[in-house]
Design an enzyme around this catalytic site. Structure first.
Site, PDB file in Angstrom:
ATOM      1  N   VAL A  14     122.337  11.048  25.854  1.00 57.84           N
ATOM      2  CA  VAL A  14     122.905   9.663  26.191  1.00 57.84           C
ATOM      3  C   VAL A  14     124.241   9.930  26.126  1.00 57.84           C
ATOM      4  O   VAL A  14     125.149  10.657  25.643  1.00 57.84           O
ATOM      5  CB  VAL A  14     122.396   8.879  25.239  1.00 57.84           C
ATOM      6  CG1 VAL A  14     120.954   8.807  25.292  1.00 57.84           C
ATOM      7  CG2 VAL A  14     122.669   9.203  23.669  1.00 57.84           C
ATOM      8  N   GLU A  15     124.743   8.773  26.684  1.00 58.49           N
ATOM      9  CA  GLU A  15     126.381   8.506  26.458  1.00 58.49           C
ATOM     10  C   GLU A  15     126.890   8.034  25.225  1.00 58.49           C
ATOM     11  O   GLU A  15     128.025   8.581  24.989  1.00 58.49           O
ATOM     12  CB  GLU A  15     126.729   7.331  27.610  1.00 58.49           C
ATOM     13  CG  GLU A  15     126.660   7.988  28.869  1.00 58.49           C
ATOM     14  CD  GLU A  15     127.050   6.757  29.884  1.00 58.49           C
ATOM     15  OE1 GLU A  15     127.743   6.928  30.737  1.00 58.49           O
ATOM     16  OE2 GLU A  15     126.884   5.691  29.847  1.00 58.49           O
ATOM     17  N   VAL A  21     126.598   3.544   9.222  1.00 60.04           N
ATOM     18  CA  VAL A  21     127.392   3.764   8.194  1.00 60.04           C
ATOM     19  C   VAL A  21     127.777   2.788   7.020  1.00 60.04           C
ATOM     20  O   VAL A  21     127.219   1.515   7.298  1.00 60.04           O
ATOM     21  CB  VAL A  21     129.000   4.215   8.799  1.00 60.04           C
ATOM     22  CG1 VAL A  21     128.897   5.281   9.878  1.00 60.04           C
ATOM     23  CG2 VAL A  21     129.510   2.727   9.537  1.00 60.04           C
ATOM     24  N   ILE A  31     121.279  11.003   8.333  1.00 57.36           N
ATOM     25  CA  ILE A  31     121.759  11.060   9.597  1.00 57.36           C
ATOM     26  C   ILE A  31     123.343  10.895   9.638  1.00 57.36           C
ATOM     27  O   ILE A  31     124.042  11.738  10.356  1.00 57.36           O
ATOM     28  CB  ILE A  31     121.258  10.063  10.636  1.00 57.36           C
ATOM     29  CG1 ILE A  31     121.439  10.677  12.030  1.00 57.36           C
ATOM     30  CG2 ILE A  31     121.515   8.613  10.360  1.00 57.36           C
ATOM     31  CD1 ILE A  31     120.768   9.867  13.100  1.00 57.36           C
ATOM     32  N   MET A  34     124.767  14.310   9.051  1.00 60.56           N
ATOM     33  CA  MET A  34     124.656  15.152  10.205  1.00 60.56           C
ATOM     34  C   MET A  34     125.728  14.839  11.092  1.00 60.56           C
ATOM     35  O   MET A  34     126.328  15.626  11.691  1.00 60.56           O
ATOM     36  CB  MET A  34     123.469  15.125  10.795  1.00 60.56           C
ATOM     37  CG  MET A  34     122.306  15.564   9.905  1.00 60.56           C
ATOM     38  SD  MET A  34     120.441  15.478  10.633  1.00 60.56           S
ATOM     39  CE  MET A  34     120.447  16.387  11.881  1.00 60.56           C
ATOM     40  N   LYS A  80     125.703  -1.085   5.640  1.00 59.17           N
ATOM     41  CA  LYS A  80     125.865  -1.344   4.281  1.00 59.17           C
ATOM     42  C   LYS A  80     127.315  -1.682   4.068  1.00 59.17           C
ATOM     43  O   LYS A  80     128.115  -1.245   4.743  1.00 59.17           O
ATOM     44  CB  LYS A  80     125.475  -0.240   3.502  1.00 59.17           C
ATOM     45  CG  LYS A  80     123.898   0.223   3.629  1.00 59.17           C
ATOM     46  CD  LYS A  80     123.867   1.448   2.763  1.00 59.17           C
ATOM     47  CE  LYS A  80     122.286   1.796   2.706  1.00 59.17           C
ATOM     48  NZ  LYS A  80     122.090   2.812   1.802  1.00 59.17           N
ATOM     49  N   GLY A 119     114.752   2.752   5.821  1.00 59.89           N
ATOM     50  CA  GLY A 119     114.875   3.896   5.311  1.00 59.89           C
ATOM     51  C   GLY A 119     115.596   3.944   4.187  1.00 59.89           C
ATOM     52  O   GLY A 119     115.489   3.070   3.215  1.00 59.89           O
TER      53      GLY A 119
END
Length: 355
Positions: A14-15, A21, A31, A34, A80, A119
């Site tokens: 994808v673009e 965050v 994630i 990562m 958050k 999550g």
């Protein structure tokens, strides 16, 4: 058009990639971690913007990757405020409206979005999904890949970590190696207790505090949140796990990379030889306590005798367990788990080494 999928969002063709965050500049797990490793420049710009109070909920913080291949944009979506706190649905709703504006203004053709605020964020995924569909569902000219909640994106083992050793890194890696040599699997819970006992041994030897860990009385005994930073540095090079160590659960297994044994040994016997006596003390101290149960018992008793102002008697330690700072539930658990013989055995061992 919205399409639902699962897997590793960073592999999406994808673009634009959406990164969830906080507003304080920390990408410590999941994630976000990562993203931090895959797009270090984005991390630098984002962290600086957080210091300048430019990252706020409800507004996208967008950077360009400058890469010829891969995504053009990283869309940092604040779900958050503080990394320890939960997300709020109003931040998701406001953020989605700002994300919609970005997609339209920049004529973005494709974007991948994680389960915003679900999550680690604590929000209910069906509620979040409904908000995404309401805000973006009518954008027919944009291919929108929604990554539904799954552990798959977290369970990608880190390929490599830092190579440079420090006394703290070498000591923790060596503790894990020695534990495995004894024939015991080493869990994240056990590493926390080993680190506590090492810090205590360093104190007793009146050496410089190389660990600088801030321990607190937690569910399973002494726990230092900032140990995760040290473990993340070791992850992938000196230590290994089936998933990234900061995403691991207390009983997930962590193992030493045997290919680094000679390198760690050489470092410990040269640059870090000052701390070898403390390492040896920990190895002797834990003899007979090598298990999640045993190390929780030993570290908990050691905490009570050194930080909890308990006397080295069974009655005093049991009273300390009744008052365990993590709460009544965890105090009751410890009292059920540790019988008098267990506690006396641990008291005797602690006093043998720390009297």
């Amino acid at each position: 058009m919205i399409t639902y999928t699962q897997g590793n969002l960073l592999d999406a063709p994808v673009e634009a990639l959406v990164n969830t965050v906080n507003t304080v500049g920390v990408m410590g797990k999941g994630i976000a971690l990562m993203f931090k490793e895959r797009f270090p420049e984005n991390m630098k710009v984002y962290a600086l913007a957080c210091k300048q109070k430019q990252v706020i909920t409800g507004k996208m913080f967008i950077t360009e990757t400058g890469e010829l291949m891969g995504p053009r944009w990283i869309v940092n979506f604040p779900t958050k405020q503080h990394w320890r706190a939960d997300s709020r649905m109003e931040w998701i709703e406001d953020g989605l409206q700002d994300l919609r504006r970005f997609l339209i203004e920049e004529n973005v053709q494709s974007i991948a979005i994680p389960p915003l605020g679900a999550g680690n964020g604590g929000l209910n995924w069906p509620d979040v999904r409904a908000q995404i569909e309401s805000a973006l569902g009518d954008l027919q000219d944009v291919d929108i890949l929604i990554y539904q909640p799954t552990e798959k994106y977290q369970n990608v083992a880190k390929s490599t970590g830092v190579k440079k050793l420090t006394p703290a890194r070498a000591a923790i890696a060596e503790l894990v190696r020695r534990y495995w040599v004894l024939g015991m699997e080493c869990s994240l819970l056990e590493i926390q207790k080993l680190a506590w006992l090492l810090q205590r041994a360093i104190e007793q030897h009146q050496q410089d505090d190389i660990l600088k860990l801030r321990f607190e009385a937690h569910y399973y005994g002494p726990y230092a949140p900032n140990l995760n930073h040290l473990l993340n540095a070791l992850d992938g090079t000196y230590l290994k796990a089936e998933k990234r160590i900061p995403d691991s659960q207390p009983l997930d297994v962590i193992w030493f990379n045997d290919q680094k044994k000679e390198h760690v040994n050489a470092y410990l016997n040269n640059e870090a030889r000052e701390w070898l006596p403390a390492l040896e003390q920990v190895s002797q101290l834990i003899d007979g306590f090598e298990s999640p149960f045993g190390l929780e018992l030993l570290a908990t008793v050691d905490w009570l005798l050194s930080r909890g102002e308990c006397q080295p008697t069974l009655d005093s330690v049991k009273e300390g367990l009744h008052q365990w700072p993590a709460g009544e539930r965890w105090a009751s658990r410890k009292l059920r788990l540790f019988d008098n013989n267990n506690l006396q055995f641990a008291i005797n061992r602690v006093m043998e080494f720390h009297c």
